[in-house]
Design a protein around this motif. Structure first.
Motif, PDB file in Angstrom:
ATOM      1  N   MET A  52     -33.483  68.213   9.723  1.00 51.46           N
ATOM      2  CA  MET A  52     -34.114  67.967  11.020  1.00 51.46           C
ATOM      3  C   MET A  52     -33.618  69.040  11.986  1.00 51.46           C
ATOM      4  SD  MET A  52     -33.232  63.904  10.833  1.00 51.46           S
ATOM      5  CE  MET A  52     -34.067  63.368  12.318  1.00 51.46           C
ATOM      6  N   LEU A  53     -34.469  70.005  12.269  1.00 52.00           N
ATOM      7  CA  LEU A  53     -34.104  71.095  13.179  1.00 52.00           C
ATOM      8  C   LEU A  53     -34.480  70.696  14.599  1.00 52.00           C
ATOM      9  CD1 LEU A  53     -33.063  74.051  13.493  1.00 52.00           C
ATOM     10  CD2 LEU A  53     -35.463  74.760  13.329  1.00 52.00           C
ATOM     11  N   ILE A  54     -33.462  70.503  15.424  1.00 51.17           N
ATOM     12  CA  ILE A  54     -33.686  70.115  16.811  1.00 51.17           C
ATOM     13  C   ILE A  54     -33.640  71.354  17.700  1.00 51.17           C
ATOM     14  CG2 ILE A  54     -32.746  68.843  18.779  1.00 51.17           C
ATOM     15  CD1 ILE A  54     -31.663  66.795  16.806  1.00 51.17           C
ATOM     16  N   MET A  55     -34.689  71.523  18.501  1.00 46.39           N
ATOM     17  CA  MET A  55     -34.739  72.599  19.476  1.00 46.39           C
ATOM     18  C   MET A  55     -34.717  71.969  20.865  1.00 46.39           C
ATOM     19  SD  MET A  55     -35.203  75.623  17.899  1.00 46.39           S
ATOM     20  CE  MET A  55     -36.131  76.597  19.043  1.00 46.39           C
ATOM     21  N   SER A  56     -33.686  72.267  21.611  1.00 52.10           N
ATOM     22  CA  SER A  56     -33.582  71.751  22.975  1.00 52.10           C
ATOM     23  C   SER A  56     -33.385  72.906  23.936  1.00 52.10           C
ATOM     24  CB  SER A  56     -32.403  70.775  23.120  1.00 52.10           C
ATOM     25  OG  SER A  56     -32.558  69.645  22.310  1.00 52.10           O
ATOM     26  N   SER A  57     -33.850  72.713  25.150  1.00 50.62           N
ATOM     27  CA  SER A  57     -33.627  73.695  26.212  1.00 50.62           C
ATOM     28  C   SER A  57     -34.135  73.087  27.507  1.00 50.62           C
ATOM     29  CB  SER A  57     -34.381  75.007  25.939  1.00 50.62           C
ATOM     30  OG  SER A  57     -35.761  74.882  26.250  1.00 50.62           O
ATOM     31  N   ARG A 113     -28.643  71.226  15.189  1.00 50.25           N
ATOM     32  CA  ARG A 113     -28.903  71.218  16.635  1.00 50.25           C
ATOM     33  C   ARG A 113     -28.843  72.631  17.218  1.00 50.25           C
ATOM     34  NH1 ARG A 113     -24.021  67.194  17.744  1.00 50.25           N
ATOM     35  NH2 ARG A 113     -23.147  68.765  16.332  1.00 50.25           N
ATOM     36  N   VAL A 114     -29.965  73.049  17.822  1.00 53.92           N
ATOM     37  CA  VAL A 114     -30.053  74.382  18.423  1.00 53.92           C
ATOM     38  C   VAL A 114     -30.423  74.233  19.895  1.00 53.92           C
ATOM     39  CG1 VAL A 114     -31.187  76.633  18.375  1.00 53.92           C
ATOM     40  CG2 VAL A 114     -30.794  75.388  16.228  1.00 53.92           C
ATOM     41  N   PHE A 115     -29.638  74.871  20.765  1.00 53.96           N
ATOM     42  CA  PHE A 115     -29.910  74.828  22.200  1.00 53.96           C
ATOM     43  C   PHE A 115     -30.237  76.234  22.692  1.00 53.96           C
ATOM     44  CE2 PHE A 115     -29.070  74.443  26.741  1.00 53.96           C
ATOM     45  CZ  PHE A 115     -29.616  73.198  27.024  1.00 53.96           C
ATOM     46  N   LEU A 116     -31.354  76.379  23.402  1.00 54.58           N
ATOM     47  CA  LEU A 116     -31.763  77.663  23.965  1.00 54.58           C
ATOM     48  C   LEU A 116     -31.405  77.722  25.444  1.00 54.58           C
ATOM     49  CD1 LEU A 116     -35.336  78.129  22.414  1.00 54.58           C
ATOM     50  CD2 LEU A 116     -33.110  78.747  21.459  1.00 54.58           C
ATOM     51  N   LEU A 117     -30.767  78.814  25.822  1.00 52.79           N
ATOM     52  CA  LEU A 117     -30.406  79.041  27.227  1.00 52.79           C
ATOM     53  C   LEU A 117     -31.255  80.168  27.814  1.00 52.79           C
ATOM     54  CD1 LEU A 117     -26.493  79.013  27.064  1.00 52.79           C
ATOM     55  CD2 LEU A 117     -27.931  77.304  28.194  1.00 52.79           C
ATOM     56  N   PRO A 118     -31.608  80.071  29.095  1.00 50.63           N
ATOM     57  CA  PRO A 118     -32.270  81.197  29.749  1.00 50.63           C
ATOM     58  C   PRO A 118     -31.235  82.275  30.049  1.00 50.63           C
ATOM     59  CG  PRO A 118     -31.808  79.495  31.355  1.00 50.63           C
ATOM     60  CD  PRO A 118     -31.388  78.937  30.010  1.00 50.63           C
ATOM     61  N   PRO A 119     -31.654  83.533  30.227  1.00 44.55           N
ATOM     62  CA  PRO A 119     -30.689  84.585  30.528  1.00 44.55           C
ATOM     63  C   PRO A 119     -30.019  84.422  31.890  1.00 44.55           C
ATOM     64  CG  PRO A 119     -32.937  85.416  30.663  1.00 44.55           C
ATOM     65  CD  PRO A 119     -33.017  84.046  30.063  1.00 44.55           C
ATOM     66  N   ASP A 151     -32.001  82.375  37.798  1.00 41.39           N
ATOM     67  CA  ASP A 151     -33.093  82.981  38.551  1.00 41.39           C
ATOM     68  C   ASP A 151     -34.295  83.253  37.652  1.00 41.39           C
ATOM     69  OD1 ASP A 151     -31.702  82.921  40.928  1.00 41.39           O
ATOM     70  OD2 ASP A 151     -30.921  84.975  40.722  1.00 41.39           O
ATOM     71  N   GLU A 152     -34.034  83.687  36.422  1.00 42.89           N
ATOM     72  CA  GLU A 152     -35.114  83.935  35.483  1.00 42.89           C
ATOM     73  C   GLU A 152     -35.805  82.623  35.108  1.00 42.89           C
ATOM     74  OE1 GLU A 152     -37.781  85.584  32.703  1.00 42.89           O
ATOM     75  OE2 GLU A 152     -36.737  86.382  34.461  1.00 42.89           O
ATOM     76  N   LEU A 153     -35.025  81.578  34.977  1.00 47.97           N
ATOM     77  CA  LEU A 153     -35.618  80.278  34.671  1.00 47.97           C
ATOM     78  C   LEU A 153     -36.551  79.844  35.796  1.00 47.97           C
ATOM     79  CD1 LEU A 153     -35.695  77.858  32.712  1.00 47.97           C
ATOM     80  CD2 LEU A 153     -33.846  76.847  34.068  1.00 47.97           C
ATOM     81  N   ARG A 154     -36.114  80.011  37.040  1.00 49.15           N
ATOM     82  CA  ARG A 154     -36.954  79.646  38.181  1.00 49.15           C
ATOM     83  C   ARG A 154     -38.226  80.505  38.209  1.00 49.15           C
ATOM     84  NH1 ARG A 154     -33.485  80.355  41.585  1.00 49.15           N
ATOM     85  NH2 ARG A 154     -32.770  78.220  41.970  1.00 49.15           N
ATOM     86  N   VAL A 186     -29.175  82.507  23.528  1.00 44.91           N
ATOM     87  CA  VAL A 186     -29.697  82.937  24.831  1.00 44.91           C
ATOM     88  C   VAL A 186     -31.052  83.596  24.611  1.00 44.91           C
ATOM     89  CG1 VAL A 186     -29.335  84.406  26.846  1.00 44.91           C
ATOM     90  CG2 VAL A 186     -27.379  83.257  25.769  1.00 44.91           C
ATOM     91  N   ASN A 187     -32.067  83.064  25.238  1.00 40.92           N
ATOM     92  CA  ASN A 187     -33.431  83.568  25.056  1.00 40.92           C
ATOM     93  C   ASN A 187     -33.777  84.585  26.143  1.00 40.92           C
ATOM     94  OD1 ASN A 187     -36.090  83.979  24.363  1.00 40.92           O
ATOM     95  ND2 ASN A 187     -36.813  82.039  25.210  1.00 40.92           N
ATOM     96  N   ASP A 188     -33.269  85.821  25.969  1.00 39.59           N
ATOM     97  CA  ASP A 188     -33.631  86.882  26.908  1.00 39.59           C
ATOM     98  C   ASP A 188     -34.755  87.751  26.361  1.00 39.59           C
ATOM     99  OD1 ASP A 188     -32.121  87.916  24.907  1.00 39.59           O
ATOM    100  OD2 ASP A 188     -30.755  89.045  26.189  1.00 39.59           O
ATOM    101  N   ASP A 189     -35.060  87.593  25.070  1.00 34.75           N
ATOM    102  CA  ASP A 189     -36.183  88.288  24.433  1.00 34.75           C
ATOM    103  C   ASP A 189     -36.763  87.339  23.394  1.00 34.75           C
ATOM    104  OD1 ASP A 189     -37.458  91.210  23.705  1.00 34.75           O
ATOM    105  OD2 ASP A 189     -37.136  90.001  21.899  1.00 34.75           O
ATOM    106  N   ILE A 190     -38.035  87.002  23.533  1.00 35.72           N
ATOM    107  CA  ILE A 190     -38.614  85.948  22.711  1.00 35.72           C
ATOM    108  C   ILE A 190     -38.595  86.293  21.225  1.00 35.72           C
ATOM    109  CG2 ILE A 190     -41.023  86.714  22.829  1.00 35.72           C
ATOM    110  CD1 ILE A 190     -39.777  83.088  23.184  1.00 35.72           C
ATOM    111  N   ASP A 191     -38.848  87.546  20.862  1.00 41.04           N
ATOM    112  CA  ASP A 191     -38.877  87.937  19.452  1.00 41.04           C
ATOM    113  C   ASP A 191     -37.478  87.910  18.834  1.00 41.04           C
ATOM    114  OD1 ASP A 191     -41.662  88.319  19.311  1.00 41.04           O
ATOM    115  OD2 ASP A 191     -41.476  90.323  20.181  1.00 41.04           O
ATOM    116  N   GLN A 192     -36.489  88.398  19.573  1.00 40.02           N
ATOM    117  CA  GLN A 192     -35.117  88.367  19.069  1.00 40.02           C
ATOM    118  C   GLN A 192     -34.619  86.925  18.942  1.00 40.02           C
ATOM    119  OE1 GLN A 192     -32.494  90.908  21.314  1.00 40.02           O
ATOM    120  NE2 GLN A 192     -33.841  92.691  21.132  1.00 40.02           N
TER     121      GLN A 192
END
Length: 217
Positions: free
Chosen positions: A18-23, A131-137, A140-143, A179-185
């Protein structure tokens, strides 16, 4: 599963995960989840039950199981959910029966849920959960991402930002943080996590028989 003489270890029977993606909203979990489902035929989206109204283009039974609050409460009372939570006034839950049967047959499931749901799943099915958690860079970028959608009022965006800070505070309750600063990476890193977790010895249920054959005189 039938072993392939070219690469038998890749085709051994295994238990699903069960791969959990949270952010926080806007950090990319929906985009990464969609990319994963499009590129990996061996993982399936876990279809949640929800009391919210369908959005344009959503299909009942595919995107969500849309139910009334009364039906949701009945299912929860009868133990039909693995986890459930209320977000912005709407209830969401993971049905139990289909997921547990699929895991036994080697099916992987993708979950797009918050930290509350993650905690509940981990408490019930710890060995099957990744459990995988994605963070914005940056905040301010999140906003900027939330504002750029053009679908929410400033009041809604402010509420999402406040909730984002609360969700980010639970980052240390996850196995992996990206850290999701580049979607492909970011996508490549998530694929690497999934590939490694699939090869865990404890999930390779076909290893015992395979190794016994190798050791046979």
């Amino acid at each position: 599963m039938v072993n392939s003489p070219e690469n038998p270890a890749d085709t051994l029977a295994r238990r699903g995960l069960m791969l959990i993606m949270s952010s926080p909203s806007g950090a990319g979990k929906t985009t990464i989840s969609r990319m994963l489902l499009e590129h990996d035929a061996h993982i399936r989206n876990s279809v949640s039950c929800t009391t919210r109204q369908p959005r344009p283009g959503e299909v009942d039974g595919k995107d969500y199981h849309f139910v009334s609050q009364a039906e949701f409460d009945r299912m929860a009372a009868e133990g039909e959910f693995l986890e459930w939570a209320t977000v912005f006034g709407n209830s969401y839950a993971t049905p139990k029966a289909q997921v547990k049967a699929g895991l036994k047959d080697g099916q992987d499931y993708l979950f797009d849920i918050d930290w509350q749901g993650t905690q509940q799943l981990y408490q019930k099915l710890e060995r099957d959960v990744v459990r995988v958690f994605l963070l914005p860079p940056s905040i301010d970028e999140l906003r900027r991402r939330l504002t750029g959608r053009g679908t929410d009022s400033m009041d809604v965006i402010a509420a999402r930002m406040e909730r984002a800070r609360s969700e980010i505070s639970h980052w240390d309750g996850y196995d992996y943080v990206v850290v999701n600063d580049d979607i492909d990476q970011c996508f490549e890193k998530v694929k690497q996590i999934l590939a490694a977790e699939r090869m865990r010895r404890a999930r390779q249920t076909g290893l015992i028989g395979f190794v016994r054959e190798l050791m046979a005189p």
